[in-house]
Design a protein around this motif. Structure first.
Motif, mmCIF file in Angstrom:
data_model
loop_
_atom_site.group_PDB
_atom_site.id
_atom_site.type_symbol
_atom_site.label_atom_id
_atom_site.label_comp_id
_atom_site.label_asym_id
_atom_site.label_seq_id
_atom_site.Cartn_x
_atom_site.Cartn_y
_atom_site.Cartn_z
ATOM 1 N N TRP A 243 0.806 -1.208 0.000
ATOM 2 C CA TRP A 243 0.000 0.000 0.000
ATOM 3 C C TRP A 243 0.845 1.265 0.000
ATOM 4 N N LEU A 244 1.888 1.294 0.815
ATOM 5 C CA LEU A 244 2.674 2.510 0.994
ATOM 6 C C LEU A 244 3.940 2.425 0.148
ATOM 7 N N ALA A 245 3.954 3.144 -0.958
ATOM 8 C CA ALA A 245 5.092 3.048 -1.863
ATOM 9 C C ALA A 245 5.208 4.313 -2.713
ATOM 10 N N PHE A 246 6.396 4.499 -3.260
ATOM 11 C CA PHE A 246 6.705 5.598 -4.174
ATOM 12 C C PHE A 246 7.070 5.002 -5.528
ATOM 13 N N SER A 247 6.569 5.601 -6.601
ATOM 14 C CA SER A 247 6.933 5.124 -7.929
ATOM 15 C C SER A 247 7.338 6.289 -8.826
ATOM 16 N N LEU A 248 8.149 5.967 -9.808
ATOM 17 C CA LEU A 248 8.618 6.945 -10.787
ATOM 18 C C LEU A 248 8.619 6.291 -12.156
ATOM 19 N N LEU A 249 8.180 7.017 -13.168
ATOM 20 C CA LEU A 249 8.196 6.512 -14.542
ATOM 21 C C LEU A 249 8.667 7.635 -15.469
ATOM 22 N N ALA A 250 9.758 7.383 -16.175
ATOM 23 C CA ALA A 250 10.279 8.324 -17.165
ATOM 24 C C ALA A 250 10.153 7.689 -18.542
ATOM 25 N N ASP A 251 9.600 8.429 -19.492
ATOM 26 C CA ASP A 251 9.355 7.897 -20.828
ATOM 27 C C ASP A 251 9.884 8.879 -21.869
ATOM 28 N N TYR A 252 10.691 8.349 -22.798
ATOM 29 C CA TYR A 252 11.298 9.197 -23.832
ATOM 30 C C TYR A 252 11.126 8.522 -25.182
ATOM 31 N N ASN A 253 10.443 9.208 -26.093
ATOM 32 C CA ASN A 253 10.250 8.718 -27.456
ATOM 33 C C ASN A 253 10.744 9.796 -28.414
ATOM 34 N N LYS A 254 11.759 9.477 -29.198
ATOM 35 C CA LYS A 254 12.395 10.467 -30.053
ATOM 36 C C LYS A 254 12.561 9.920 -31.467
ATOM 37 N N LYS A 255 12.133 10.701 -32.439
ATOM 38 C CA LYS A 255 12.370 10.365 -33.840
ATOM 39 C C LYS A 255 13.695 11.000 -34.232
ATOM 40 N N LEU A 256 14.748 10.194 -34.297
ATOM 41 C CA LEU A 256 16.085 10.706 -34.547
ATOM 42 C C LEU A 256 16.251 11.177 -35.983
ATOM 43 N N SER A 257 15.539 10.531 -36.888
ATOM 44 C CA SER A 257 15.535 10.929 -38.295
ATOM 45 C C SER A 257 14.271 10.366 -38.923
#
Length: 299
Positions: free
Chosen positions: A207-221
């Motif tokens: 029940w007691l928790a911390f979460s983190l989500l990082a999302d990166y979507n990049k069109k390089l070309s």
């Protein structure tokens, strides 16, 4: 066949998010939706003559993936949905078929804009796999260690999100309950820690928790795109540096033609409830692919 049926049932369920039916009694305004779905089939094969001196083993590998997004935005409200399905199997001569990849990732997030870069959000996230997984001890029978929904992770999170542009987002949630499911009550015989679920039980609630989500979507070309997704989960009740769960997904896709692409994927997991060491998988594939949707092209 049961696994295939389950796979298609999930796809049909997600179709409720990724398709808007025009046969509704009252016409709906869909101008606030951005939708995209892509998928592909990868096949790798190798064969050697009986007198081949360079060494090698006859093999065949098959991989399937399906990725979808459906995002809604109107005034201060937003609703972002993502599905990410991957399944692969490899068969070497003289050996049983083995999974080379297996992932179910479903995520749905409702956001309320604070300003141009910050949002309040509530999200639900589901992680599991489609098919049974085995260990293959030398000169012994294979040992079942996982299967569909064993384990499965359902995480809810409430917090704030930093989203400076369409390519990057960072969610931070100081309130993030998680449920771990192991519905096979005999699985602990092969996996003593039972993925953190108490033996005899089918679910563990944190029940007691911390979460983190990082999302990166990049069109390089025009022909090259990058995806990086990092997830972190920390239980306040058992908080310690080495008890924090980490998961890092990486994907690099190069478009060869309208129907052919090359993809490199990798996954790293650190979770003491699974193993005391970092788990790593990697795959490189060439195959046919498709993409449909109305997401704007990124420069």
């Amino acid at each position: 066949m049961k696994r295939i049926s389950t796979f298609f049932l999930i796809i049909l369920f997600c179709g409720q998010v990724f398709a808007q039916e025009e046969a509704a009694l009252i016409p709906q305004d869909t101008s606030y939706w951005l939708k995209e779905i892509s998928g592909g089939l990868n096949l790798n094969q190798a064969a050697f003559s009986g007198n081949w001196q360079g060494g090698g083993v006859n093999s065949v590998a098959l991989g399937i993936y399906l990725v979808g997004r459906a995002n809604y935005a109107k005034e201060k409200w937003s609703w972002d949905n993502t599905m990410d399905f991957i399944y692969g199997v490899v068969k070497n001569k003289g050996e049983d078929g083995r999974k080379s990849n297996d992932r179910i990732f479903l995520d749905s997030k409702v956001g309320y804009k604070i300003n141009d870069k910050w949002n309040y959000f509530f999200a639900v996230n589901f992680l599991s796999q489609f098919a049974p997984g085995y260990e293959f001890p030398e000169d012994q029978e294979k040992v079942l260690i996982s299967k569909f929904a064993n384990p499965a992770y359902l995480t809810t999170s409430l917090g704030i999100e930093y989203k400076p542009n369409d390519e990057f987002s960072l969610r931070m949630s100081p309130l993030s309950p998680r449920w771990t499911f192991v519905t096979d009550t005999d699985l602990y015989l092969n996996v003593p820690n039972n993925y953190g679920v108490e033996i005899g039980e089918t679910v563990r609630t944190e029940w007691l928790a911390f979460s983190l989500l990082a999302d990166y979507n990049k069109k390089l070309s025009d022909n090259l795109s990058l995806m990086i997704r990092y997830q972190m989960f920390a239980n306040y009740e058992t908080f310690a540096f080495d008890a924090i769960d980490h998961r890092l997904d990486f994907g690099l896709t190069a478009k060869v033609s309208n129907l052919v692409n090359v993809s490199l994927t990798s996954l790293m997991i650190y979770d003491l409830d699974q193993d005391s060491k970092i788990q790593f998988s990697q795959g490189l594939a060439l195959g046919i692919a498709f993409k449909r949707g109305n997401f704007p092209k990124k420069k």
